[in-house]
Design a protein around this motif. Structure first.
Motif, PDB file in Angstrom:
ATOM      1  N   LEU A  31       0.826  -1.212   0.000  1.00  0.00           N
ATOM      2  CA  LEU A  31       0.000   0.000   0.000  1.00  0.00           C
ATOM      3  C   LEU A  31       0.862   1.264   0.000  1.00  0.00           C
ATOM      4  N   PHE A  32       1.853   1.294   0.907  1.00  0.00           N
ATOM      5  CA  PHE A  32       2.681   2.505   1.016  1.00  0.00           C
ATOM      6  C   PHE A  32       3.589   2.692  -0.200  1.00  0.00           C
ATOM      7  N   ASN A  33       4.062   1.591  -0.781  1.00  0.00           N
ATOM      8  CA  ASN A  33       4.936   1.690  -1.949  1.00  0.00           C
ATOM      9  C   ASN A  33       4.198   2.157  -3.196  1.00  0.00           C
ATOM     10  N   SER A  34       2.877   1.879  -3.227  1.00  0.00           N
ATOM     11  CA  SER A  34       2.117   2.258  -4.424  1.00  0.00           C
ATOM     12  C   SER A  34       1.351   3.572  -4.234  1.00  0.00           C
ATOM     13  N   THR A  35       1.619   4.263  -3.130  1.00  0.00           N
ATOM     14  CA  THR A  35       0.915   5.520  -2.850  1.00  0.00           C
ATOM     15  C   THR A  35       1.831   6.714  -3.142  1.00  0.00           C
ATOM     16  N   ASP A  36       1.278   7.679  -3.858  1.00  0.00           N
ATOM     17  CA  ASP A  36       2.034   8.910  -4.126  1.00  0.00           C
ATOM     18  C   ASP A  36       1.764   9.931  -3.032  1.00  0.00           C
ATOM     19  N   GLY A  37       2.753  10.733  -2.731  1.00  0.00           N
ATOM     20  CA  GLY A  37       2.564  11.774  -1.723  1.00  0.00           C
ATOM     21  C   GLY A  37       3.833  12.557  -1.501  1.00  0.00           C
ATOM     22  N   ASP A  38       3.829  13.375  -0.481  1.00  0.00           N
ATOM     23  CA  ASP A  38       5.005  14.185  -0.146  1.00  0.00           C
ATOM     24  C   ASP A  38       5.841  13.467   0.892  1.00  0.00           C
ATOM     25  N   ILE A  39       7.155  13.638   0.794  1.00  0.00           N
ATOM     26  CA  ILE A  39       8.052  13.086   1.806  1.00  0.00           C
ATOM     27  C   ILE A  39       8.378  14.208   2.796  1.00  0.00           C
ATOM     28  N   LEU A  40       8.017  13.984   4.050  1.00  0.00           N
ATOM     29  CA  LEU A  40       8.247  14.989   5.091  1.00  0.00           C
ATOM     30  C   LEU A  40       9.046  14.361   6.232  1.00  0.00           C
ATOM     31  N   SER A  41       9.609  15.213   7.068  1.00  0.00           N
ATOM     32  CA  SER A  41      10.265  14.718   8.279  1.00  0.00           C
ATOM     33  C   SER A  41       9.195  14.557   9.353  1.00  0.00           C
ATOM     34  N   LEU A  42       9.422  13.625  10.270  1.00  0.00           N
ATOM     35  CA  LEU A  42       8.455  13.390  11.351  1.00  0.00           C
ATOM     36  C   LEU A  42       8.203  14.671  12.143  1.00  0.00           C
ATOM     37  N   SER A  43       9.259  15.480  12.324  1.00  0.00           N
ATOM     38  CA  SER A  43       9.108  16.735  13.093  1.00  0.00           C
ATOM     39  C   SER A  43       8.232  17.764  12.370  1.00  0.00           C
ATOM     40  N   ASP A  44       7.984  17.553  11.051  1.00  0.00           N
ATOM     41  CA  ASP A  44       7.097  18.461  10.309  1.00  0.00           C
ATOM     42  C   ASP A  44       5.630  18.227  10.655  1.00  0.00           C
ATOM     43  N   VAL A  45       5.320  17.030  11.139  1.00  0.00           N
ATOM     44  CA  VAL A  45       3.907  16.694  11.356  1.00  0.00           C
ATOM     45  C   VAL A  45       3.506  16.521  12.821  1.00  0.00           C
ATOM     46  N   CYS A  46       4.493  16.462  13.724  1.00  0.00           N
ATOM     47  CA  CYS A  46       4.148  16.296  15.141  1.00  0.00           C
ATOM     48  C   CYS A  46       5.303  16.748  16.039  1.00  0.00           C
ATOM     49  N   ILE A  47       5.034  16.775  17.329  1.00  0.00           N
ATOM     50  CA  ILE A  47       6.081  17.096  18.309  1.00  0.00           C
ATOM     51  C   ILE A  47       6.425  15.800  19.037  1.00  0.00           C
ATOM     52  N   ILE A  48       7.716  15.481  19.061  1.00  0.00           N
ATOM     53  CA  ILE A  48       8.170  14.268  19.743  1.00  0.00           C
ATOM     54  C   ILE A  48       8.566  14.648  21.166  1.00  0.00           C
ATOM     55  N   GLN A  49       7.944  13.985  22.118  1.00  0.00           N
ATOM     56  CA  GLN A  49       8.178  14.332  23.519  1.00  0.00           C
ATOM     57  C   GLN A  49       8.682  13.124  24.298  1.00  0.00           C
ATOM     58  N   LYS A  50       9.686  13.345  25.121  1.00  0.00           N
ATOM     59  CA  LYS A  50      10.214  12.253  25.949  1.00  0.00           C
ATOM     60  C   LYS A  50       9.431  12.212  27.256  1.00  0.00           C
ATOM     61  N   GLY A  51       9.198  10.997  27.745  1.00  0.00           N
ATOM     62  CA  GLY A  51       8.423  10.831  28.977  1.00  0.00           C
ATOM     63  C   GLY A  51       9.223  11.180  30.222  1.00  0.00           C
ATOM     64  N   LYS A  52       8.612  10.918  31.356  1.00  0.00           N
ATOM     65  CA  LYS A  52       9.209  11.271  32.645  1.00  0.00           C
ATOM     66  C   LYS A  52       9.374   9.985  33.468  1.00  0.00           C
ATOM     67  N   GLN A  53      10.582   9.800  33.967  1.00  0.00           N
ATOM     68  CA  GLN A  53      10.875   8.569  34.707  1.00  0.00           C
ATOM     69  C   GLN A  53      10.129   8.503  36.042  1.00  0.00           C
ATOM     70  N   VAL A  54       9.642   7.314  36.345  1.00  0.00           N
ATOM     71  CA  VAL A  54       8.991   7.067  37.634  1.00  0.00           C
ATOM     72  C   VAL A  54       9.914   6.132  38.406  1.00  0.00           C
ATOM     73  N   ASN A  55      10.042   6.380  39.674  1.00  0.00           N
ATOM     74  CA  ASN A  55      10.866   5.519  40.527  1.00  0.00           C
ATOM     75  C   ASN A  55      10.294   4.096  40.516  1.00  0.00           C
ATOM     76  N   GLY A  56      11.160   3.111  40.260  1.00  0.00           N
ATOM     77  CA  GLY A  56      10.732   1.718  40.200  1.00  0.00           C
ATOM     78  C   GLY A  56       9.956   1.251  41.411  1.00  0.00           C
ATOM     79  N   GLU A  57      10.306   1.803  42.586  1.00  0.00           N
ATOM     80  CA  GLU A  57       9.616   1.398  43.817  1.00  0.00           C
ATOM     81  C   GLU A  57       8.160   1.855  43.844  1.00  0.00           C
ATOM     82  N   ASP A  58       7.846   2.866  43.020  1.00  0.00           N
ATOM     83  CA  ASP A  58       6.470   3.389  43.006  1.00  0.00           C
ATOM     84  C   ASP A  58       5.549   2.619  42.052  1.00  0.00           C
TER      85      ASP A  58
END
Length: 206
Positions: A31-58
């Motif tokens: 499907l993806f190989n036969s679809t035409d479209g624009d090539i964009l970077s992931l950062s062009d379409v969304c914001i990548i956010q890193k999570g927050k560590q939780v203490n293993g004991e919790d």
């Protein structure tokens, strides 16, 4: 005798699930190989956010919200969440870094987890998930380091995605989501057989 029958059924069920995953992967690639479209970077379409560590004991073994970190499975449960339902996550560190997941429930995104937020209105979220999932092996190749490999945010931001019209995005994602649902249903059936086997084994040793 019943145990042998159950073992056969579990083996068959595993094969059904494996075949469905291979089929989905082949269809997605086509499907993806036969679809035409624009090539964009992931950062062009969304914001990548890193999570927050939780203490293993919790963390606990059960709880209201699961915690996603670097693995394929939750690393535990927590009484709070920091990410809404229907969010795409990408494992940031560890042996399965680059693993793509669509989270249908609210969860806690840990320190080794990236989430994709503020997705542009011209992008169908499920399409983005299916596209990234089809590129999972390429994303996993972005890892650096050997001891505890990880994927740098800047490398993920530059990752290329194919963007087509919203209507085509929606039809592709609807089709691939149908196969995902079938896989989920077969998986639930497998779990029932496995529970049945455990029950039988317990009865035998009472």
């Amino acid at each position: 005798h019943l145990l042998a029958l159950l073992d056969d059924r579990i083996a068959t069920q595993n094969k059904i699930i494996e075949d469905l995953k291979i089929l989905k992967s082949a269809i997605a690639e086509r499907l993806f190989n036969s679809t035409d479209g624009d090539i964009l970077s992931l950062s062009d379409v969304c914001i990548i956010q890193k999570g927050k560590q939780v203490n293993g004991e919790d963390l606990s073994e059960t709880g209201k919200f699961y915690v996603m970190n670097g693995g394929v499975e939750p690393s535990g449960y927590y009484d709070q969440c920091n990410t809404p339902a229907n969010t795409i996550s990408i494992s940031e560190g560890g042996n399965s870094c680059g693993y793509i997941q669509y989270n249908r429930d609210a969860f806690w995104s840990g320190g080794h987890c990236y989430t994709l937020n503020n997705i542009q209105p011209n992008v169908c979220k499920l399409y983005l998930y299916h596209y990234l999932k089809s590129q999972e092996s390429s994303i996993m190749k972005l890892r650096i380091g050997t001891g505890l490999p990880n994927i740098q945010k800047k490398d993920l931001e530059k990752f290329h995605i194919l963007l087509t019209s919203k209507a085509i995005q929606e039809s592709i994602s609807a089709f691939l989501t149908t196969i995902d649902r079938k896989i989920t249903n077969e998986d639930m059936l497998l779990q029932r057989f496995q529970k049945g086997k455990q029950y039988l084994l317990r009865q035998m040793f009472i």
